[in-house]
Motif scaffolding. Structure first.
Motif, PDB file in Angstrom:
ATOM      1  N   GLU A  37     -22.368  28.183  23.826  1.00 30.29           N
ATOM      2  CA  GLU A  37     -23.065  27.075  24.784  1.00 30.29           C
ATOM      3  C   GLU A  37     -24.186  26.722  23.999  1.00 30.29           C
ATOM      4  N   ALA A  38     -24.519  27.085  22.714  1.00 28.25           N
ATOM      5  CA  ALA A  38     -25.704  27.003  22.044  1.00 28.25           C
ATOM      6  C   ALA A  38     -26.069  25.390  22.017  1.00 28.25           C
ATOM      7  N   PRO A  39     -27.191  25.104  21.923  1.00 29.05           N
ATOM      8  CA  PRO A  39     -27.875  23.582  21.723  1.00 29.05           C
ATOM      9  C   PRO A  39     -27.222  23.288  20.421  1.00 29.05           C
ATOM     10  N   GLY A  40     -26.802  22.131  20.327  1.00 33.08           N
ATOM     11  CA  GLY A  40     -26.326  21.688  18.985  1.00 33.08           C
ATOM     12  C   GLY A  40     -24.761  21.941  18.701  1.00 33.08           C
ATOM     13  N   HIS A  41     -24.219  22.659  19.738  1.00 30.64           N
ATOM     14  CA  HIS A  41     -22.894  23.135  19.509  1.00 30.64           C
ATOM     15  C   HIS A  41     -21.987  22.431  20.465  1.00 30.64           C
ATOM     16  N   PHE A 131      -4.232  19.062  18.392  1.00 23.91           N
ATOM     17  CA  PHE A 131      -4.474  19.995  17.395  1.00 23.91           C
ATOM     18  C   PHE A 131      -5.373  21.225  17.931  1.00 23.91           C
ATOM     19  N   GLY A 132      -5.648  21.014  19.255  1.00 26.49           N
ATOM     20  CA  GLY A 132      -6.428  22.182  19.893  1.00 26.49           C
ATOM     21  C   GLY A 132      -7.706  22.226  19.906  1.00 26.49           C
ATOM     22  N   GLN A 133      -8.361  23.237  20.217  1.00 33.22           N
ATOM     23  CA  GLN A 133      -9.784  23.407  20.268  1.00 33.22           C
ATOM     24  C   GLN A 133     -10.525  22.911  19.015  1.00 33.22           C
ATOM     25  N   ARG A 134     -11.573  22.398  19.079  1.00 34.54           N
ATOM     26  CA  ARG A 134     -12.402  21.914  17.918  1.00 34.54           C
ATOM     27  C   ARG A 134     -13.833  22.306  18.289  1.00 34.54           C
ATOM     28  N   THR A 135     -14.526  22.882  17.455  1.00 35.27           N
ATOM     29  CA  THR A 135     -15.908  23.295  17.741  1.00 35.27           C
ATOM     30  C   THR A 135     -16.886  22.686  16.485  1.00 35.27           C
TER      31      THR A 135
END
Length: 187
Positions: A37-41, A131-135
């Protein structure tokens, strides 16, 4: 914090093995949540519609399902495939590519749909490929190209991320479900 007991020589019975697993599990420190949950993520669900790779926020996608059996609704738009009974709830099922491009999705075995929040009840939208989760993080932000925002996509894709050679347009499902034409047909 005390070190967990990794000695497997002394414990040989199933109860002792389970006890060891429990102790190691309780001693385990999970990954740092501040990184998730970091800022920018930013995290989302990646999918494909036609040739476009898109991603929608986890906040907007309630669940991912195999395409359930659909009952057509007479007189509905051609992109409104019908309704499906999912665990006792009726869900409108929409061919998202047909809604956006006018081209029907080729339905195949293993087809997936995204269940999306909508005022008055959820709606399922069919996608071409999951494609599922993307970060992503801020360093992955990319300029939108004309191809990313052609036609109706321009209304729903407002930003993009670049990973390797792939551009992911961020598709706003909340905006989709508030679009009058979509909302009236799926209400």
């Amino acid at each position: 914090m005390a070190k967990p007991n990794h000695s497997h020589n002394k414990r040989t019975g199933p109860f002792e093995t389970l006890l060891d697993y429990e102790q190691r599990s309780l001693a385990h420190v999970p990954g740092r949540p501040e990184m998730v949950e970091a800022p920018g993520h930013w995290r989302g669900v990646g999918f494909r519609l036609g040739q476009r790779r898109l991603v929608s926020s986890f906040d907007e996608v309630v669940e991912i399902l195999p395409l359930p059996p659909v009952t057509p609704v007479p007189g509905a738009h051609n992109w409104m495939l019908g309704v499906a009974n999912v665990r006792g709830s009726l869900l409108p099922v929409v061919d998202l590519k047909q809604f956006l491009e006018g081209e029907r999705t080729v339905v195949h075995e293993g087809q997936r749909c995204l269940v999306v929040r909508q005022a008055g009840g959820n709606v399922a939208v069919i996608i071409d490929e999951l494609f599922g989760q993307r970060t992503f993080n801020d360093s992955h932000r990319a300029e939108l190209s004309g191809a990313d925002t052609d036609g109706r996509y321009g209304h729903f894709v407002g930003q993009a991320y670049q990973l390797s050679d792939t551009t992911w347009g961020v598709f706003n499902m909340s905006l989709l479900t508030r679009t009058p034409e979509f909302r009236q047909a799926t209400a």
